[in-house]
Design a protein around this motif. Structure first.
Motif, PDB file in Angstrom:
ATOM      1  N   ILE A 188       5.040 -16.277  -0.032  1.00  0.00           N
ATOM      2  CA  ILE A 188       3.359 -15.998  -0.875  1.00  0.00           C
ATOM      3  C   ILE A 188       2.416 -15.959   0.340  1.00  0.00           C
ATOM      4  O   ILE A 188       2.194 -16.013   0.937  1.00  0.00           O
ATOM      5  N   PHE A 189       1.539 -14.524  -0.024  1.00  0.00           N
ATOM      6  CA  PHE A 189       0.084 -13.732   0.681  1.00  0.00           C
ATOM      7  C   PHE A 189      -0.694 -14.700   0.433  1.00  0.00           C
ATOM      8  O   PHE A 189      -1.156 -14.029  -0.940  1.00  0.00           O
ATOM      9  N   SER A 190      -1.699 -15.120   0.990  1.00  0.00           N
ATOM     10  CA  SER A 190      -3.054 -16.053   0.545  1.00  0.00           C
ATOM     11  C   SER A 190      -4.015 -15.496   1.491  1.00  0.00           C
ATOM     12  O   SER A 190      -3.361 -14.609   2.810  1.00  0.00           O
ATOM     13  N   ALA A 191      -5.175 -15.661   1.839  1.00  0.00           N
ATOM     14  CA  ALA A 191      -6.716 -14.552   2.768  1.00  0.00           C
ATOM     15  C   ALA A 191      -7.518 -14.559   1.740  1.00  0.00           C
ATOM     16  O   ALA A 191      -7.692 -14.994   0.199  1.00  0.00           O
ATOM     17  N   PRO A 192      -8.841 -14.604   2.261  1.00  0.00           N
ATOM     18  CA  PRO A 192     -10.041 -14.271   1.592  1.00  0.00           C
ATOM     19  C   PRO A 192      -9.824 -12.745   1.485  1.00  0.00           C
ATOM     20  O   PRO A 192      -9.328 -12.572   1.612  1.00  0.00           O
ATOM     21  N   SER A 193     -11.268 -13.205   0.390  1.00  0.00           N
ATOM     22  CA  SER A 193     -11.128 -11.379  -0.345  1.00  0.00           C
ATOM     23  C   SER A 193     -11.727 -11.003   0.057  1.00  0.00           C
ATOM     24  O   SER A 193     -12.248 -11.009   1.145  1.00  0.00           O
TER      25      SER A 193
ATOM     26  N   LYS B 275       1.689  -4.548  -0.962  1.00  0.00           N
ATOM     27  CA  LYS B 275       1.866  -2.882  -1.064  1.00  0.00           C
ATOM     28  C   LYS B 275       2.891  -2.407   0.055  1.00  0.00           C
ATOM     29  O   LYS B 275       3.596  -2.157  -0.049  1.00  0.00           O
ATOM     30  N   HIS B 276       2.755  -2.815   1.666  1.00  0.00           N
ATOM     31  CA  HIS B 276       2.925  -2.252   1.872  1.00  0.00           C
ATOM     32  C   HIS B 276       4.585  -2.667   2.305  1.00  0.00           C
ATOM     33  O   HIS B 276       5.213  -1.909   2.794  1.00  0.00           O
ATOM     34  N   SER B 277       4.300  -3.820   1.556  1.00  0.00           N
ATOM     35  CA  SER B 277       5.879  -5.032   2.000  1.00  0.00           C
ATOM     36  C   SER B 277       6.567  -4.294   1.094  1.00  0.00           C
ATOM     37  O   SER B 277       7.606  -4.725   1.431  1.00  0.00           O
ATOM     38  N   LEU B 278       6.146  -4.076   0.286  1.00  0.00           N
ATOM     39  CA  LEU B 278       6.621  -3.704  -1.325  1.00  0.00           C
ATOM     40  C   LEU B 278       6.865  -2.157  -1.259  1.00  0.00           C
ATOM     41  O   LEU B 278       8.496  -2.148  -1.113  1.00  0.00           O
ATOM     42  N   GLU B 279       6.736  -2.111  -0.586  1.00  0.00           N
ATOM     43  CA  GLU B 279       7.093  -0.470   0.076  1.00  0.00           C
ATOM     44  C   GLU B 279       8.580  -0.061   0.759  1.00  0.00           C
ATOM     45  O   GLU B 279       9.399   0.691   1.167  1.00  0.00           O
ATOM     46  N   VAL B 280       8.624  -1.226   1.892  1.00  0.00           N
ATOM     47  CA  VAL B 280       9.348  -1.474   3.018  1.00  0.00           C
ATOM     48  C   VAL B 280      10.376  -1.626   2.685  1.00  0.00           C
ATOM     49  O   VAL B 280      11.652  -1.338   3.278  1.00  0.00           O
ATOM     50  N   PHE B 281      10.751  -3.100   1.424  1.00  0.00           N
ATOM     51  CA  PHE B 281      11.973  -4.363   1.135  1.00  0.00           C
ATOM     52  C   PHE B 281      12.196  -3.804  -0.058  1.00  0.00           C
ATOM     53  O   PHE B 281      11.231  -3.845  -1.187  1.00  0.00           O
ATOM     54  N   ASN B 282      13.085  -3.240  -0.629  1.00  0.00           N
ATOM     55  CA  ASN B 282      13.352  -3.244  -1.930  1.00  0.00           C
ATOM     56  C   ASN B 282      13.673  -4.084  -2.500  1.00  0.00           C
ATOM     57  O   ASN B 282      14.069  -4.684  -3.317  1.00  0.00           O
ATOM     58  N   ASP B 283      14.422  -5.419  -1.667  1.00  0.00           N
ATOM     59  CA  ASP B 283      14.826  -6.566  -2.672  1.00  0.00           C
ATOM     60  C   ASP B 283      13.600  -7.232  -2.739  1.00  0.00           C
ATOM     61  O   ASP B 283      13.778  -8.723  -2.896  1.00  0.00           O
ATOM     62  N   LEU B 284      12.101  -6.638  -2.835  1.00  0.00           N
ATOM     63  CA  LEU B 284      11.163  -8.084  -3.063  1.00  0.00           C
ATOM     64  C   LEU B 284      10.307  -7.478  -4.951  1.00  0.00           C
ATOM     65  O   LEU B 284      10.781  -6.104  -4.469  1.00  0.00           O
TER      66      LEU B 284
ATOM     67  N   LYS C 242      16.180 -13.826 -11.127  1.00  0.00           N
ATOM     68  CA  LYS C 242      16.958 -12.855 -12.418  1.00  0.00           C
ATOM     69  C   LYS C 242      17.700 -11.781 -12.170  1.00  0.00           C
ATOM     70  O   LYS C 242      19.339 -11.227 -11.797  1.00  0.00           O
ATOM     71  N   GLN C 243      16.913 -11.257 -11.439  1.00  0.00           N
ATOM     72  CA  GLN C 243      17.077  -9.291 -10.986  1.00  0.00           C
ATOM     73  C   GLN C 243      17.778  -9.526  -9.467  1.00  0.00           C
ATOM     74  O   GLN C 243      18.555  -8.563  -8.765  1.00  0.00           O
ATOM     75  N   GLY C 244      17.444 -10.938  -9.453  1.00  0.00           N
ATOM     76  CA  GLY C 244      18.529 -11.627  -7.481  1.00  0.00           C
ATOM     77  C   GLY C 244      17.499 -10.516  -6.705  1.00  0.00           C
ATOM     78  O   GLY C 244      17.457 -10.700  -5.268  1.00  0.00           O
ATOM     79  N   LYS C 245      16.482 -11.021  -7.047  1.00  0.00           N
ATOM     80  CA  LYS C 245      15.326 -10.413  -5.518  1.00  0.00           C
ATOM     81  C   LYS C 245      14.094 -11.604  -5.384  1.00  0.00           C
ATOM     82  O   LYS C 245      14.053 -12.189  -6.046  1.00  0.00           O
ATOM     83  N   VAL C 246      13.439 -11.575  -4.574  1.00  0.00           N
ATOM     84  CA  VAL C 246      12.255 -11.684  -3.583  1.00  0.00           C
ATOM     85  C   VAL C 246      11.543 -11.873  -4.201  1.00  0.00           C
ATOM     86  O   VAL C 246      10.707 -10.894  -4.632  1.00  0.00           O
ATOM     87  N   VAL C 247      10.561 -12.848  -4.579  1.00  0.00           N
ATOM     88  CA  VAL C 247       9.534 -12.931  -5.218  1.00  0.00           C
ATOM     89  C   VAL C 247       8.261 -13.189  -4.071  1.00  0.00           C
ATOM     90  O   VAL C 247       8.633 -13.648  -3.188  1.00  0.00           O
ATOM     91  N   ILE C 248       7.012 -12.220  -4.414  1.00  0.00           N
ATOM     92  CA  ILE C 248       6.209 -11.603  -3.567  1.00  0.00           C
ATOM     93  C   ILE C 248       4.677 -11.680  -4.264  1.00  0.00           C
ATOM     94  O   ILE C 248       4.941 -11.712  -5.197  1.00  0.00           O
ATOM     95  N   PHE C 249       4.124 -12.848  -3.775  1.00  0.00           N
ATOM     96  CA  PHE C 249       3.086 -13.324  -4.070  1.00  0.00           C
ATOM     97  C   PHE C 249       1.226 -12.783  -3.355  1.00  0.00           C
ATOM     98  O   PHE C 249       1.533 -13.023  -2.326  1.00  0.00           O
ATOM     99  N   ASP C 250       0.574 -12.391  -4.240  1.00  0.00           N
ATOM    100  CA  ASP C 250      -0.679 -12.437  -4.284  1.00  0.00           C
ATOM    101  C   ASP C 250      -1.555 -13.445  -4.624  1.00  0.00           C
ATOM    102  O   ASP C 250      -1.927 -13.215  -5.546  1.00  0.00           O
ATOM    103  N   VAL C 251      -2.031 -14.281  -4.040  1.00  0.00           N
ATOM    104  CA  VAL C 251      -2.915 -15.334  -4.485  1.00  0.00           C
ATOM    105  C   VAL C 251      -4.375 -15.710  -3.224  1.00  0.00           C
ATOM    106  O   VAL C 251      -3.837 -15.749  -2.644  1.00  0.00           O
ATOM    107  N   ASP C 252      -4.479 -16.420  -4.176  1.00  0.00           N
ATOM    108  CA  ASP C 252      -5.820 -16.436  -3.444  1.00  0.00           C
ATOM    109  C   ASP C 252      -5.510 -18.197  -2.979  1.00  0.00           C
ATOM    110  O   ASP C 252      -4.448 -18.467  -3.172  1.00  0.00           O
ATOM    111  N   VAL C 253      -6.419 -18.948  -1.439  1.00  0.00           N
ATOM    112  CA  VAL C 253      -5.503 -19.758  -0.782  1.00  0.00           C
ATOM    113  C   VAL C 253      -5.237 -21.057  -1.470  1.00  0.00           C
ATOM    114  O   VAL C 253      -4.359 -21.330  -1.470  1.00  0.00           O
ATOM    115  N   LYS C 254      -6.202 -21.417  -2.225  1.00  0.00           N
ATOM    116  CA  LYS C 254      -5.514 -22.860  -3.347  1.00  0.00           C
ATOM    117  C   LYS C 254      -4.085 -22.145  -3.818  1.00  0.00           C
ATOM    118  O   LYS C 254      -3.646 -23.479  -3.649  1.00  0.00           O
TER     119      LYS C 254
END
Length: 190
Positions: free
Chosen positions: A6-11, A20-29, A91-103
């Motif tokens: 989970i990635f969260s941060a103020p806008s 986006k960088h993490s998705l480029e580096v890690f194939n299992d995300l 189901k695809q055997g991947k790790v989910v990555i989220f880009d969401v607001d703080v709450k």
């Protein structure tokens, strides 16, 4: 084991750039596409950047219990994570990555518990955050003012996340994120 990051941060903190960088580096995300009722910005595409729904469509999904988490950020401005989206990625055997607001990030961490690594991206300062929002050139002055005020409040929640990464230097932040993700994924395998 099914895991999520989970990635969260103020806008304006650089969260989306780091995701986006993490998705480029890690194939299992695999990126979890959130739902929102806001209008697309710039070149955003439905079902790629967000699932863009009307407020009524969003409320219908709430009534169907279709969300892992959701929030009404402003009147009729909803954001949420669909359960079906998470299941599809697992189901695809991947790790989910989220880009969401703080709450949303706090809600997701509570929901997924030990399956989740929650990362708070912090700007070096509120002044720098405001400068970045202005340079981004996607919002008017009033919207930027609202985002900066919201950021000041959101920063108080940083301690509720597993890790805080201060994004002063983007290359350093990328290295720190890579290390955190690598360690988290390896915990899964051992």
């Amino acid at each position: 084991m099914n895991k999520v990051i989970i990635f969260s941060a103020p806008s304006g903190s650089g969260k989306t750039t780091l995701v986006k960088h993490s998705l480029e580096v890690f194939n299992d995300l695999q990126f979890s596409i959130s739902c929102t009722t806001r209008q697309p910005r710039g070149n955003e595409i439905h079902a790629v950047d967000y699932h863009f729904l009307s407020p009524d469509e969003f409320r219908q999904k709430i009534s169907e219990n279709a969300f892992v988490e959701f929030e009404e950020v402003y009147t009729d401005r909803y954001y949420g994570t669909l359960k079906s989206e998470v299941e599809k990625i697992w189901k695809q055997g991947k790790v989910v990555i989220f880009d969401v607001d703080v709450k949303g990030g706090i809600s997701l961490k509570k929901y997924f518990g030990e399956k989740a690594l929650s990362i708070f991206i912090e700007p070096p300062s509120i002044e720098e955050l405001e400068r970045r929002l202005i340079l981004r050139n996607t919002d008017d002055a009033e919207t930027i003012k609202i985002r900066v005020e919201k950021a000041e409040e959101e920063l108080s929640y940083a301690k509720e996340f597993d890790r805080i990464v201060i994004n002063t230097d983007l290359d350093e932040a990328k290295k720190e994120i890579e290390s955190l993700i690598q360690n988290f994924i390896e915990e899964t395998r051992s």
